[in-house]
Design a protein around this motif. Structure first.
Motif, PDB file in Angstrom:
ATOM      1  N   ASN A 184       0.805  -1.221   0.000  1.00  0.00           N
ATOM      2  CA  ASN A 184       0.000   0.000   0.000  1.00  0.00           C
ATOM      3  C   ASN A 184       0.841   1.276   0.000  1.00  0.00           C
ATOM      4  OD1 ASN A 184      -2.702   1.005  -0.129  1.00  0.00           O
ATOM      5  ND2 ASN A 184      -2.440   1.804   1.935  1.00  0.00           N
ATOM      6  N   GLU A 185       1.958   1.247  -0.712  1.00  0.00           N
ATOM      7  CA  GLU A 185       2.767   2.462  -0.837  1.00  0.00           C
ATOM      8  C   GLU A 185       3.795   2.286  -1.954  1.00  0.00           C
ATOM      9  OE1 GLU A 185       3.296   5.677  -1.064  1.00  0.00           O
ATOM     10  OE2 GLU A 185       2.629   5.774   1.034  1.00  0.00           O
ATOM     11  N   ARG A 186       4.066   3.386  -2.636  1.00  0.00           N
ATOM     12  CA  ARG A 186       5.086   3.365  -3.689  1.00  0.00           C
ATOM     13  C   ARG A 186       6.165   4.433  -3.473  1.00  0.00           C
ATOM     14  NH1 ARG A 186       4.634   0.706  -8.148  1.00  0.00           N
ATOM     15  NH2 ARG A 186       5.747   2.352  -9.273  1.00  0.00           N
ATOM     16  N   ARG A 187       5.902   5.405  -2.640  1.00  0.00           N
ATOM     17  CA  ARG A 187       6.883   6.470  -2.426  1.00  0.00           C
ATOM     18  C   ARG A 187       7.839   6.044  -1.306  1.00  0.00           C
ATOM     19  NH1 ARG A 187       5.363  10.738  -5.463  1.00  0.00           N
ATOM     20  NH2 ARG A 187       6.866  12.131  -4.464  1.00  0.00           N
ATOM     21  N   VAL A 188       8.671   5.034  -1.628  1.00  0.00           N
ATOM     22  CA  VAL A 188       9.636   4.516  -0.663  1.00  0.00           C
ATOM     23  C   VAL A 188      11.034   4.571  -1.268  1.00  0.00           C
ATOM     24  CG1 VAL A 188       7.919   2.976   0.360  1.00  0.00           C
ATOM     25  CG2 VAL A 188       9.440   2.109  -1.432  1.00  0.00           C
ATOM     26  N   ILE A 189      12.042   4.633  -0.397  1.00  0.00           N
ATOM     27  CA  ILE A 189      13.433   4.520  -0.834  1.00  0.00           C
ATOM     28  C   ILE A 189      14.094   3.437   0.005  1.00  0.00           C
ATOM     29  CG2 ILE A 189      14.066   6.510   0.642  1.00  0.00           C
ATOM     30  CD1 ILE A 189      16.414   6.947  -1.421  1.00  0.00           C
ATOM     31  N   PHE A 190      14.605   2.412  -0.680  1.00  0.00           N
ATOM     32  CA  PHE A 190      15.285   1.311  -0.008  1.00  0.00           C
ATOM     33  C   PHE A 190      16.715   1.742   0.314  1.00  0.00           C
ATOM     34  CE2 PHE A 190      12.123  -0.810  -2.755  1.00  0.00           C
ATOM     35  CZ  PHE A 190      11.412  -1.503  -1.781  1.00  0.00           C
ATOM     36  N   MET A 191      17.123   1.581   1.581  1.00  0.00           N
ATOM     37  CA  MET A 191      18.458   2.004   2.022  1.00  0.00           C
ATOM     38  C   MET A 191      19.125   0.906   2.843  1.00  0.00           C
ATOM     39  SD  MET A 191      18.240   6.005   3.225  1.00  0.00           S
ATOM     40  CE  MET A 191      20.039   6.097   3.325  1.00  0.00           C
ATOM     41  N   ASN A 192      20.441   0.888   2.784  1.00  0.00           N
ATOM     42  CA  ASN A 192      21.244   0.026   3.641  1.00  0.00           C
ATOM     43  C   ASN A 192      21.151   0.534   5.085  1.00  0.00           C
ATOM     44  OD1 ASN A 192      24.000  -0.422   5.072  1.00  0.00           O
ATOM     45  ND2 ASN A 192      23.981  -1.950   3.441  1.00  0.00           N
ATOM     46  N   GLU A 193      21.010  -0.381   6.037  1.00  0.00           N
ATOM     47  CA  GLU A 193      20.832   0.038   7.437  1.00  0.00           C
ATOM     48  C   GLU A 193      22.056   0.781   7.973  1.00  0.00           C
ATOM     49  OE1 GLU A 193      18.297  -2.385  10.198  1.00  0.00           O
ATOM     50  OE2 GLU A 193      18.823  -3.971   8.761  1.00  0.00           O
ATOM     51  N   GLN A 194      23.241   0.415   7.508  1.00  0.00           N
ATOM     52  CA  GLN A 194      24.443   1.141   7.933  1.00  0.00           C
ATOM     53  C   GLN A 194      24.374   2.594   7.468  1.00  0.00           C
ATOM     54  OE1 GLN A 194      26.262  -0.469  10.513  1.00  0.00           O
ATOM     55  NE2 GLN A 194      28.026   0.289   9.384  1.00  0.00           N
ATOM     56  N   ASP A 195      23.950   2.796   6.241  1.00  0.00           N
ATOM     57  CA  ASP A 195      23.795   4.157   5.714  1.00  0.00           C
ATOM     58  C   ASP A 195      22.764   4.931   6.521  1.00  0.00           C
ATOM     59  OD1 ASP A 195      25.664   3.844   3.664  1.00  0.00           O
ATOM     60  OD2 ASP A 195      24.168   3.098   2.250  1.00  0.00           O
ATOM     61  N   MET A 196      21.700   4.263   6.893  1.00  0.00           N
ATOM     62  CA  MET A 196      20.653   4.929   7.678  1.00  0.00           C
ATOM     63  C   MET A 196      21.207   5.403   9.026  1.00  0.00           C
ATOM     64  SD  MET A 196      17.434   2.385   6.861  1.00  0.00           S
ATOM     65  CE  MET A 196      16.461   3.050   8.211  1.00  0.00           C
ATOM     66  N   ARG A 197      21.974   4.542   9.690  1.00  0.00           N
ATOM     67  CA  ARG A 197      22.529   4.921  10.991  1.00  0.00           C
ATOM     68  C   ARG A 197      23.492   6.100  10.865  1.00  0.00           C
ATOM     69  NH1 ARG A 197      22.000  -0.699  12.213  1.00  0.00           N
ATOM     70  NH2 ARG A 197      23.968  -1.214  11.196  1.00  0.00           N
ATOM     71  N   LYS A 198      24.355   6.042   9.830  1.00  0.00           N
ATOM     72  CA  LYS A 198      25.325   7.125   9.631  1.00  0.00           C
ATOM     73  C   LYS A 198      24.625   8.458   9.382  1.00  0.00           C
ATOM     74  CE  LYS A 198      28.918   4.169   7.596  1.00  0.00           C
ATOM     75  NZ  LYS A 198      29.621   3.831   6.317  1.00  0.00           N
ATOM     76  N   ASN A 236      24.203   2.580  -1.720  1.00  0.00           N
ATOM     77  CA  ASN A 236      23.261   2.328  -2.817  1.00  0.00           C
ATOM     78  C   ASN A 236      21.830   2.444  -2.312  1.00  0.00           C
ATOM     79  OD1 ASN A 236      24.840   0.519  -5.321  1.00  0.00           O
ATOM     80  ND2 ASN A 236      25.907   0.966  -3.423  1.00  0.00           N
ATOM     81  N   THR A 237      20.950   2.938  -3.161  1.00  0.00           N
ATOM     82  CA  THR A 237      19.529   3.041  -2.841  1.00  0.00           C
ATOM     83  C   THR A 237      18.713   2.638  -4.061  1.00  0.00           C
ATOM     84  OG1 THR A 237      19.293   5.351  -3.545  1.00  0.00           O
ATOM     85  CG2 THR A 237      19.981   4.970  -1.251  1.00  0.00           C
ATOM     86  N   ALA A 238      17.435   2.369  -3.831  1.00  0.00           N
ATOM     87  CA  ALA A 238      16.535   2.039  -4.939  1.00  0.00           C
ATOM     88  C   ALA A 238      15.176   2.664  -4.683  1.00  0.00           C
ATOM     89  CB  ALA A 238      16.404   0.525  -5.099  1.00  0.00           C
ATOM     90  N   THR A 239      14.532   3.111  -5.758  1.00  0.00           N
ATOM     91  CA  THR A 239      13.207   3.718  -5.695  1.00  0.00           C
ATOM     92  C   THR A 239      12.371   3.182  -6.859  1.00  0.00           C
ATOM     93  OG1 THR A 239      14.030   5.565  -7.008  1.00  0.00           O
ATOM     94  CG2 THR A 239      13.956   5.883  -4.625  1.00  0.00           C
TER      95      THR A 239
END
Length: 772
Positions: free
Chosen positions: A683-697, A733-736
């Motif tokens: 139920n969503e398309r406006r997402v960005i997939f991120m590496n958890e290490q990148d998220m923490r940094k 790296n990310t994906a949308t």
């Protein structure tokens, strides 16, 4: 007219969130859940009886070709249960829907109000049931007769100072027959402005393969997958984009093939497959697919290929004549020594670092390839949509050449096309850069002088619109705005047109971002019965492996006011040329056989077209490299080893690589739903997939709202209001999903030589969302 109605509608999907639900990522594709989802979709849209009637004829020898992907049907026996996949059933549901849009709908809904809907909501409104016209300054489309529509378009084309002020786009759904008459009309009109969807997907493959092996197509057949040693799948997600490929992979694996998967994301359809047509699949027992999964960085494929080649060369030095196929290299290639000299420059550790894959895993892949020569390499958009896309494909050819893995059974090159007749469109001369030989043949058969100057491709067409060089844009299918890059720039360009025309089955965003005048011409879908003088007709298509076969629709059209694409072209030609044409357009309009007879005169490989295509399963087009014969301009009758370079990326500390991807609930720009269940997104398309290490940094939390920015060429491009989702993807790296993130793809960031937009790699910055 109110001030609000005078405003231009939004160019993009509304920047608003739905209600995201995240579940665990799947490690297998298909199975009973796929059957359930497909059945719900088909029944909701078409009803049980109409839906089942269509499904039982889809991809059958006496039925119609799926309007989805271009994966080939088996030459021999086809499944008595279901010769289609989940997304094929969804594609049928889209076109077999009983919902239709008549004049009343357009009276009630202004262009401005429709543009406030997201792409999913727009597409679910139903089939367009009659031609409609948007006059200059109007706020609502209104009904128009077919004759008046053709007169308006013809008059407009005749008023242009130059034919080159019009462009004629083609999507991959268009049949061979309509593609041929379309390009014939455009060239008699006087231009080669024939942009098509190939420009945005496999143009890099066509360029690379033509320059190396002499033909811009793959070299394998479906049977090769059943008798091979190794299948390499690069930059491709078959579980979502080509689900029927999973059956071929499963069959090949059961016969001993090893599978190497290369992708930045761990995709369910590369890891496992529950075949719903087998007892094990029904019981939920999956067939493991990838024997080795190499999780490269985005655009790390070139470094990986060079590392594999270097390891294989080292193995060859240790066991001369046991790893490389020297007979093939000597007899069928050119430039081998220069290739080796270039390869020696690279350091294995550096290549592994650039690829983002541990060297130990690359060595494991090299071991799997070392003693094998029956190797198939498959690829899709993850390879082609990069600046170095052409060179990466040439490096794939290099790899197959040193192994002699081309031009023999169980081996070869397999660019997997994304749309069901996109390969056939190009075979039928839908191309902005036709060869002199092709144009000479048109002149010989039809007696007019076709234009020789190259036309505009997709990116060049958008730029020409922006610069005021194009006044009319005619689209044979597709959703041009949502498929193309740099959405805001493209929308600005399209609004500068004097007239935009779309031949369509359903409403899409391209109808809502338009020229001063706009028309929508409703056409038959693949599954619709196509009758001329009361007699059911058939069209033909070409699949990814060069098989041409018939496609015969059988469902009653939802409106009596639809026209097939071929007749739309013929009537437009008559309205434009009057008595000036040298072509008998009435003959074509009344007979697909007449079109096929003339295709046979113009295009090699189509001799006795009408007779051969009536044979169940059709016929293969000639493919010299498939039989070990190669001819290209640079190296004569040999494959030329390419000398390529590693791509250099200047990435700032706060930048990320971003690639756009499909969800499982979409095909190209058509959204079947709002879920991506294999990746656990609902139920969503406006997402960005991120590496958890990148998220923490960066200090981001799961589900945090962010805005995405691209600054290529000093221009700020913004995609607002996305949600961060932690995912198994390499650091940096990310994906949308596209088309939501297409606004970030620069119009002038393109692949060298092919001019394909670099949708699989742009550099972005991610900032916390400003706002509520």
């Amino acid at each position: 007219m109110s001030k609000k109605e005078q405003e231009q509608p939004a160019a993009e999907n509304p920047e608003k969130l739905l209600h995201l639900k995240i579940t665990e990522q799947k490690h297998w594709a298909a199975g009973i859940p796929a059957v359930k989802v497909a059945m719900v979709d088909i029944i909701q849209e078409a009803g049980f009886v109409r839906g089942m009637e269509g499904l039982f004829k889809m991809n059958k020898k006496d039925g119609f070709d799926c309007s989805g992907c271009a994966w080939p049907d088996p030459d021999d026996d086809r499944s008595p249960i279901a010769e289609y996949c989940e997304n094929g059933a969804k594609a049928l549901a889209e076109e077999a829907t009983t919902k239709k849009l008549t004049a009343d709908f357009f009276v009630r809904n202004s262009v401005f109000d429709l543009a406030k809907l997201n792409d999913y909501e727009i597409g679910k409104k139903g089939r367009i049931a009659e031609p409609v016209y948007l006059p200059k300054g109007a706020t609502h489309y209104q009904p128009i007769s077919w004759d008046d529509a053709f007169k308006k378009i013809g008059d407009k084309l005749n008023s242009l100072p130059s034919p080159n002020e019009a462009a004629f786009y083609t999507s991959g759904r268009t049949s061979n027959e309509a593609s041929f008459t379309y390009q014939l009309f455009v060239r008699e009109y006087g231009t080669n402005n024939l942009p098509d969807c190939s420009n945005m997907c496999h143009e890099s493959s066509g360029v690379a393969l033509t320059e190396t092996i002499g033909i811009g197509k793959g070299t394998v057949t479906l049977d090769d997958f059943y008798d091979t040693d190794v299948i390499i799948i690069m930059g491709q997600n078959p579980g979502t984009n080509h689900p029927r490929m999973l059956s071929a992979l499963q069959k090949g694996k059961r016969r001993g093939a090893k599978i190497i998967a290369i992708n930045p994301l761990h995709e369910a359809g590369l890891m496992g497959f529950k075949n719903p047509q087998t007892v094990k699949g029904i019981l939920g027992i999956d067939s493991h697919l990838a024997d080795l999964y190499l999780q490269v960085k985005i655009n790390g494929d070139m470094a990986l290929l060079k590392a594999l080649e270097k390891l294989l060369y080292q193995a060859e030095l240790e066991n001369p004549g046991k790893v490389f196929d020297h007979e093939f290299i000597q007899n069928s290639t050119d430039g081998y020594e220069a290739f080796l000299t270039s390869l020696k420059r690279y350091d294995l550790d550096e290549l592994a670092h650039e690829a983002g894959v541990p060297l130990a895993q690359i060595k494991e892949a090299a071991e799997m390839l070392k003693d094998k020569s029956r190797i198939i390499v498959c690829w899709a958009m993850g390879i082609t949509q990069h600046k170095n896309g052409v060179d990466t494909i040439k490096e794939i050819v290099n790899l197959t050449a040193i192994k002699g893995a081309i031009g023999k059974p169980g081996a070869g090159l397999c660019p997997v096309r994304g749309h069901s007749n996109v390969q056939g469109n190009r075979t039928m001369l839908i191309y902005d850069k036709p060869s002199p030989k092709q144009l000479d043949k048109l002149k010989e058969v039809f007696g007019f002088e076709p234009p020789r100057e190259h036309g505009y491709d997709v990116v060049e067409s958008i730029q020409a619109m922006h610069e005021g060089k194009l006044k009319v844009f005619f689209a044979m299918g597709g959703n041009f705005l949502s498929a193309t890059p740099d959405t805001v720039y493209t929308a600005e360009a399209m609004r500068k047109l004097e007239m935009s025309v779309h031949v369509s089955t359903k409403l899409n965003r391209s109808h809502l971002v338009h020229g001063e005048e706009a028309l929508i011409l409703p056409t038959l879908a693949r599954s619709d019965k196509d009758e001329i003088n009361g007699e059911a007709q058939f069209i033909t298509c070409e699949n990814s492996m060069g098989v041409v076969q018939m496609s015969k629709g059988m469902l009653k059209p939802i409106s009596d006011d639809l026209m097939n694409e071929n007749q739309i072209v013929c009537n437009l030609a008559k309205a434009t040329f009057g008595d000036r044409s040298v072509v008998n357009w009435d003959r074509y309009a009344m007979s697909y056989d007449a079109v096929r007879d003339d295709i046979a005169k113009v295009i090699p490989g189509f001799e006795d077209y009408n007779q051969r295509v009536r044979i169940p399963a059709g016929f293969y087009l000639p493919n010299a490299p498939r039989t070990g014969k190669f001819e290209n301009k640079l190296n004569g009758t040999k494959i030329g080893f390419a000398i390529t370079e590693l791509p250099k990326h200047d990435i700032a500390a706060d930048e990320y690589r971003m690639g756009t991807i499909r969800s499982h609930d979409q095909f190209n720009t058509t959204l079947y739903g709002l879920d991506d269940r294999y990746r656990g997104i609902h139920n969503e398309r406006r997402v960005i997939f991120m590496n958890e290490q990148d998220m923490r940094k960066a200090g981001f939390k799961s589900r945090e709202k962010v805005d995405l920015f691209n600054y290529y060429g000093g221009v700020e491009r913004v995609a607002r209001l996305f949600v961060v989702v932690p995912y198994n993807i390499p650091e940096g790296n990310t994906a949308t999903y596209y088309p939501e993130a297409n606004v970030l793809i620069p119009i002038d960031s393109v692949a060298e030589k092919s001019n394909t937009p670099t949708s699989k790699l742009v550099f972005i910055k991610i900032k916390k969302h400003e706002g509520v």
